[in-house]
Scaffold this motif. Sequence first.
Motif, PDB file in Angstrom:
ATOM      1  N   GLU A  90     -15.901 -35.583 -29.596  1.00  0.00           N
ATOM      2  CA  GLU A  90     -15.994 -34.258 -30.226  1.00  0.00           C
ATOM      3  C   GLU A  90     -15.184 -33.237 -29.432  1.00  0.00           C
ATOM      4  O   GLU A  90     -14.408 -32.468 -30.011  1.00  0.00           O
ATOM      5  CB  GLU A  90     -17.462 -33.797 -30.302  1.00  0.00           C
ATOM      6  N   GLU A  91     -15.353 -33.258 -28.113  1.00  0.00           N
ATOM      7  CA  GLU A  91     -14.677 -32.253 -27.294  1.00  0.00           C
ATOM      8  C   GLU A  91     -13.163 -32.445 -27.286  1.00  0.00           C
ATOM      9  O   GLU A  91     -12.412 -31.484 -27.180  1.00  0.00           O
ATOM     10  CB  GLU A  91     -15.248 -32.256 -25.870  1.00  0.00           C
ATOM     11  N   THR A  92     -12.710 -33.687 -27.405  1.00  0.00           N
ATOM     12  CA  THR A  92     -11.268 -33.947 -27.483  1.00  0.00           C
ATOM     13  C   THR A  92     -10.693 -33.274 -28.723  1.00  0.00           C
ATOM     14  O   THR A  92      -9.651 -32.621 -28.681  1.00  0.00           O
ATOM     15  CB  THR A  92     -11.007 -35.468 -27.542  1.00  0.00           C
ATOM     16  N   ILE A  93     -11.418 -33.407 -29.833  1.00  0.00           N
ATOM     17  CA  ILE A  93     -10.955 -32.806 -31.083  1.00  0.00           C
ATOM     18  C   ILE A  93     -11.045 -31.278 -31.003  1.00  0.00           C
ATOM     19  O   ILE A  93     -10.117 -30.558 -31.391  1.00  0.00           O
ATOM     20  CB  ILE A  93     -11.760 -33.350 -32.281  1.00  0.00           C
ATOM     21  N   SER A 143     -19.551 -50.581 -15.765  1.00  0.00           N
ATOM     22  CA  SER A 143     -20.907 -51.086 -15.551  1.00  0.00           C
ATOM     23  C   SER A 143     -21.905 -50.309 -16.405  1.00  0.00           C
ATOM     24  O   SER A 143     -22.887 -50.859 -16.876  1.00  0.00           O
ATOM     25  CB  SER A 143     -21.272 -50.995 -14.079  1.00  0.00           C
ATOM     26  N   ALA A 144     -21.600 -49.032 -16.587  1.00  0.00           N
ATOM     27  CA  ALA A 144     -22.514 -48.211 -17.394  1.00  0.00           C
ATOM     28  C   ALA A 144     -22.631 -48.745 -18.812  1.00  0.00           C
ATOM     29  O   ALA A 144     -23.729 -48.876 -19.345  1.00  0.00           O
ATOM     30  CB  ALA A 144     -22.030 -46.766 -17.412  1.00  0.00           C
ATOM     31  N   THR A 145     -21.502 -49.120 -19.387  1.00  0.00           N
ATOM     32  CA  THR A 145     -21.577 -49.639 -20.763  1.00  0.00           C
ATOM     33  C   THR A 145     -22.323 -50.959 -20.795  1.00  0.00           C
ATOM     34  O   THR A 145     -23.009 -51.261 -21.741  1.00  0.00           O
ATOM     35  CB  THR A 145     -20.174 -49.876 -21.362  1.00  0.00           C
ATOM     36  N   LYS A 146     -22.129 -51.727 -19.752  1.00  0.00           N
ATOM     37  CA  LYS A 146     -22.824 -53.011 -19.687  1.00  0.00           C
ATOM     38  C   LYS A 146     -24.330 -52.803 -19.780  1.00  0.00           C
ATOM     39  O   LYS A 146     -25.043 -53.629 -20.321  1.00  0.00           O
ATOM     40  CB  LYS A 146     -22.490 -53.731 -18.375  1.00  0.00           C
ATOM     41  N   ILE A 147     -24.780 -51.699 -19.194  1.00  0.00           N
ATOM     42  CA  ILE A 147     -26.218 -51.432 -19.234  1.00  0.00           C
ATOM     43  C   ILE A 147     -26.610 -50.888 -20.599  1.00  0.00           C
ATOM     44  O   ILE A 147     -27.612 -51.267 -21.167  1.00  0.00           O
ATOM     45  CB  ILE A 147     -26.622 -50.431 -18.120  1.00  0.00           C
ATOM     46  N   VAL A 148     -25.754 -50.039 -21.100  1.00  0.00           N
ATOM     47  CA  VAL A 148     -26.084 -49.395 -22.376  1.00  0.00           C
ATOM     48  C   VAL A 148     -26.186 -50.412 -23.501  1.00  0.00           C
ATOM     49  O   VAL A 148     -27.067 -50.351 -24.324  1.00  0.00           O
ATOM     50  CB  VAL A 148     -25.036 -48.315 -22.712  1.00  0.00           C
ATOM     51  N   ARG A 149     -25.284 -51.381 -23.498  1.00  0.00           N
ATOM     52  CA  ARG A 149     -25.267 -52.342 -24.595  1.00  0.00           C
ATOM     53  C   ARG A 149     -26.596 -53.047 -24.823  1.00  0.00           C
ATOM     54  O   ARG A 149     -27.096 -53.037 -25.922  1.00  0.00           O
ATOM     55  CB  ARG A 149     -24.168 -53.376 -24.363  1.00  0.00           C
ATOM     56  N   ARG A 152      -9.982 -44.121 -19.828  1.00  0.00           N
ATOM     57  CA  ARG A 152      -9.472 -42.801 -20.185  1.00  0.00           C
ATOM     58  C   ARG A 152     -10.576 -41.955 -20.831  1.00  0.00           C
ATOM     59  O   ARG A 152     -11.605 -42.476 -21.258  1.00  0.00           O
ATOM     60  CB  ARG A 152      -8.282 -42.923 -21.127  1.00  0.00           C
ATOM     61  N   TYR A 153     -10.330 -40.673 -20.907  1.00  0.00           N
ATOM     62  CA  TYR A 153     -11.199 -39.745 -21.625  1.00  0.00           C
ATOM     63  C   TYR A 153     -10.747 -39.729 -23.079  1.00  0.00           C
ATOM     64  O   TYR A 153      -9.552 -39.727 -23.321  1.00  0.00           O
ATOM     65  CB  TYR A 153     -11.056 -38.364 -20.994  1.00  0.00           C
ATOM     66  N   PRO A 154     -11.672 -39.774 -24.032  1.00  0.00           N
ATOM     67  CA  PRO A 154     -13.130 -39.761 -23.923  1.00  0.00           C
ATOM     68  C   PRO A 154     -13.724 -41.169 -23.793  1.00  0.00           C
ATOM     69  O   PRO A 154     -13.119 -42.135 -24.260  1.00  0.00           O
ATOM     70  CB  PRO A 154     -13.548 -39.150 -25.263  1.00  0.00           C
ATOM     71  N   ALA A 155     -14.897 -41.247 -23.203  1.00  0.00           N
ATOM     72  CA  ALA A 155     -15.601 -42.514 -23.075  1.00  0.00           C
ATOM     73  C   ALA A 155     -16.968 -42.440 -23.738  1.00  0.00           C
ATOM     74  O   ALA A 155     -17.800 -43.334 -23.580  1.00  0.00           O
ATOM     75  CB  ALA A 155     -15.741 -42.884 -21.606  1.00  0.00           C
ATOM     76  N   SER A 156     -17.201 -41.348 -24.463  1.00  0.00           N
ATOM     77  CA  SER A 156     -18.483 -41.209 -25.172  1.00  0.00           C
ATOM     78  C   SER A 156     -18.242 -40.442 -26.471  1.00  0.00           C
ATOM     79  O   SER A 156     -17.207 -39.797 -26.635  1.00  0.00           O
ATOM     80  CB  SER A 156     -19.479 -40.416 -24.316  1.00  0.00           C
ATOM     81  N   ARG A 157     -19.218 -40.496 -27.351  1.00  0.00           N
ATOM     82  CA  ARG A 157     -19.089 -39.735 -28.600  1.00  0.00           C
ATOM     83  C   ARG A 157     -19.080 -38.236 -28.325  1.00  0.00           C
ATOM     84  O   ARG A 157     -18.499 -37.470 -29.081  1.00  0.00           O
ATOM     85  CB  ARG A 157     -20.217 -40.117 -29.567  1.00  0.00           C
ATOM     86  N   GLY A 215     -16.126 -42.656 -32.520  1.00  0.00           N
ATOM     87  CA  GLY A 215     -16.973 -43.793 -32.161  1.00  0.00           C
ATOM     88  C   GLY A 215     -16.357 -44.798 -31.207  1.00  0.00           C
ATOM     89  O   GLY A 215     -15.571 -44.454 -30.328  1.00  0.00           O
ATOM     90  N   GLU A 216     -16.701 -46.046 -31.419  1.00  0.00           N
ATOM     91  CA  GLU A 216     -16.407 -47.099 -30.440  1.00  0.00           C
ATOM     92  C   GLU A 216     -14.918 -47.272 -30.128  1.00  0.00           C
ATOM     93  O   GLU A 216     -14.555 -47.587 -29.003  1.00  0.00           O
ATOM     94  CB  GLU A 216     -16.995 -48.438 -30.929  1.00  0.00           C
ATOM     95  N   ASN A 217     -14.049 -47.102 -31.123  1.00  0.00           N
ATOM     96  CA  ASN A 217     -12.627 -47.341 -30.859  1.00  0.00           C
ATOM     97  C   ASN A 217     -12.000 -46.299 -29.942  1.00  0.00           C
ATOM     98  O   ASN A 217     -11.439 -46.669 -28.927  1.00  0.00           O
ATOM     99  CB  ASN A 217     -11.847 -47.460 -32.159  1.00  0.00           C
ATOM    100  N   PRO A 218     -12.087 -45.001 -30.279  1.00  0.00           N
ATOM    101  CA  PRO A 218     -11.461 -44.040 -29.372  1.00  0.00           C
ATOM    102  C   PRO A 218     -12.145 -43.996 -27.999  1.00  0.00           C
ATOM    103  O   PRO A 218     -11.491 -43.719 -27.004  1.00  0.00           O
ATOM    104  CB  PRO A 218     -11.600 -42.705 -30.115  1.00  0.00           C
ATOM    105  N   LYS A 219     -13.449 -44.299 -27.941  1.00  0.00           N
ATOM    106  CA  LYS A 219     -14.079 -44.286 -26.619  1.00  0.00           C
ATOM    107  C   LYS A 219     -13.962 -45.638 -25.923  1.00  0.00           C
ATOM    108  O   LYS A 219     -14.405 -45.823 -24.808  1.00  0.00           O
ATOM    109  CB  LYS A 219     -15.523 -43.792 -26.699  1.00  0.00           C
ATOM    110  N   ARG A 220     -13.331 -46.579 -26.598  1.00  0.00           N
ATOM    111  CA  ARG A 220     -12.984 -47.883 -26.028  1.00  0.00           C
ATOM    112  C   ARG A 220     -14.202 -48.637 -25.518  1.00  0.00           C
ATOM    113  O   ARG A 220     -14.270 -49.044 -24.366  1.00  0.00           O
ATOM    114  CB  ARG A 220     -11.934 -47.726 -24.920  1.00  0.00           C
TER     115      ARG A 220
END
Lengths: 492, 456
Positions: free
Chosen positions: A205-208, B4-10, A196-201, A180-185
């Motif tokens: 998953e793919e990192t793991i 910027s993408a996260t700014k939009i998503v939030r 850095r990667y990952p930036a999404s949930r 979630g939010e912490n590892p994807k910063r």
Amino acid sequence: MKIHSTLLISLVVATLLGAACITASAATSPDAPPVILIQNATVLTVTKGTIEHGSVLIKDGKIAEVGANVKAPSGAQVIDGTGMFVTPGIIDCHSHIAVDGSVNEGSISVSSIANIAEVLDSDDISIYRDLAGGVTTANILHGSANSIGGQTIVIKLRWGQPAAKLPFEGALPGIKFALGENPKRSNFSVRGAERRYPASRMGVEETIRAAFTEARDYKNAWEAYNKKVATGEKNLIPPRRDLRLDPLVEVLEGKRYVHSHCYREDEILMLLRVAKEFGFKVRTLQHVLEGYKVADEIAAAGTGASTFSDWWAYKVEAYDAIPYNAALMTKRGVLVSINSDDAEEATHLNQEAAKSMKFGGLSHDEALKLVTINPAIQLGIDRHVGSIEVGKDADLVIYNHDPLSAYAVVQKTLIDGRVYFDRQKDIAGRPALEKEKKALLEKEKAAAKKPEEKKAEKPDEAKKPEEKKPEDKKKPEDMPKMPQVDVNGGAR
Amino acid sequence: MNFSATKIVRPLYLICFLSLIYLTPLAAAQSPAPAVYAVTHAKLVTLAGPPIDDGTVVIKDGKIAAIGAAVEVPAGAQVIDAKGLQVSPGLFDPVTQMGLSEIGAVGSTVDTTETGPFNPDVVAATAVFPSSEHIPVTRASGVTEVLSVPGSGGFDSGGNRGLLAGQASAIHLAGWTMDEMQIKRSAAMVINWPTISTTTFDFATFSRKQKPYAEAKQEYEKQVNQLTDVLESARHYAQAMGHGGPSDFERDVKLEALVPVLRGQLPVLVFADRARDIRNAVEFCEKQKLRMILAGGEEAYKVKDLLRSKDVPVILRPVLTDPDEEDDAYDRLLSEPAELSAAGVKFALASFDNSFARRLGQNAANAIAHGLSPEEGLKSVTLYPAQILGISDQLGTLQVGKVANIIVTNGDPLELTTEVKYLFIRGQLTSTDNRHKHLYEKYLNRPKPSPGQKPT
């Protein structure tokens, strides 16, 4: 033979060192009388009911007898438990105390090479404060900065003992994961550093998956090699050792527990899916604030859940957090514990457990289990701790009130049959400590007055001790009250 | 680039959440018309006299109309039989960011703090979101009114809270609009007292840095001087205001906001924790003739005689906070209320938070467990906040004529397992439903995954 003798020598040295440490710490560590009898207390055994006017006999650091009629053997130290409540020691399944420096190796998304066990700090005052809150065992975790974080260790809060004496003997080591939010910063960035990667949930998953794919190949390579060695093949080159993958192989072999930070229902199911794909078990889901939404799935996977009592709304993934989480998951068959993540929160985990009676209607026993036998099972140490049963470690707490009340104050905490915290002694010792502190400050002041050293400073400034802002306090790893960027390298 | 993408998503996330908020049946939150209620056969803890074991309280037109052992139930009153239950004043949390912050980490939902050091003109009530999910969640724990405080920290503040952070507003935790919620729009002016800090956090190297004491002290003095200058300017401004009409001088909204402070009409809520800072703040306020309320007060025990002699009341940060110094006694904060009480210092307890506001009672109970008397403990989260903020004529005790902010509980309102059975705010029977209860009920009733549907 050479190897053996070296081992033997180091063993002897270690034993001597250990003995030296015990002697050295004898002044500060609690007395260890051979036999203690706690008498006439309400004994909350957790697994075997409650005994009014009951007694607990402690011998050789273990619980020797529990019941309504236990006679004091001659020479036993008797603790009068009249009006008191005795419980097993509190077990905190998510702690970051006793760590020297940062709890996060936050530079890489798979930091399994890092190990919390190597940076244990036995001088951390949080050990004593948590002990004063009845905590006897804590699962010391790496932070949640990375999808796969560092290695973790279970300790006993043996305040006054050296770091080498803290680890819980025989407890399996673990590894921290985070989703979630912490590892994807999502909530912070490191200045000057590229995202850095990952930036999404999806990326988490793919990192793991990528790490475990590597680990599986690595494991296969070693197995193939060992097989060849076993058949007597000569001149083989072993696979290259990978310290990052070794702990993941241990996970695949069931020799290391996975404790995964998570919040949202989707990521919880994601991790259970990935674990199934690679054939390992997730031992505990940590925080797991939306666990109540997928409680059946968590129960079916045989995974434990370790959550907060009532934290919410500090970030989006904590906005659906509810204080009913522990009770709801329990009712759906999940093994649940309540943890702290925070040195201060740990000092009242008994109170946090009590909230599950109000929010979701757990019974007194079920609520107490959340901070005793349940976390013991989750950490695989329930043969030793978590309940008051004959043969188990004498890790006990004596309260002046029902522990599931905000009015309960810990009077004594015992580990291995030794009193490590005694409220009366603590209070009685304060004037002496105050005197000692004063003397030290005087000494410092005298040193500061030496003209060659402190010419520039006015005397009234030199004597003032440095002050810290409240913001500079050691902050919990996932605490909502922190500034945006975590001092520890960013994770909440 | 992804930033910027996260700014939009939030905001997108937020829209989802906000729509949830609006879909929540608000109608359930309050009964429609002002009615007459009689809560009968209850244990009455009035805090204005000894408890009454079997008594009645009558609520009419938003106020307490009658209370006592021999009170008749008026004809037409809606009767609540409270046999076995306890009636107490609702709890009052005197430092929160209620309504100013929804999700700490999402800046777009946070309105707690303005930029820059001087914002005496900003008022919390302006930005309190009446539909905040925190409000029903908090009142379900028995808190009926709070002080919403700008610049009082919270998750997103990053430590930057401003010197003069704005005006705190006292609000009821129920109401369709701020007009209905408001108790006192401007209840206190917030001052974040500067502190001499020798450690700073360096973002460039991501590490703590030590600063020489002399340098830290210089910075501190600079801030105090700035504060003094602003107040001096405001004093001159107040004098100018006294001469001629508004056209005769240049209007300045910031200075104008300070005039009630200088005239002693509005107290200052000064945040300070260390003894030295508290001493300096007390001296400063005395010199400037400001009515000081101390907030924080971790080391108030070290200056208790000063606080008592200068009549400075304290709103203490939660006792469930780690002591600041390594060599502090482990129960340093837990035993502070008892110590202040014994020394005759007026104090209240507060959560200093939003999502932890529901721990207010727990904090009071812990203070009692560490030596505070049970009555003082309950008063420190009911009557004393009202007294400190100058609204005890309306709130804080159960007395005829006071606003009916009342809780009916199945036991000690400070105990962890006690439930709030009925809740009155401004004399209206108010729902204890909230987001958490709704989510609980929804997932409690989630059907088991069907057999064909393999778990995970």
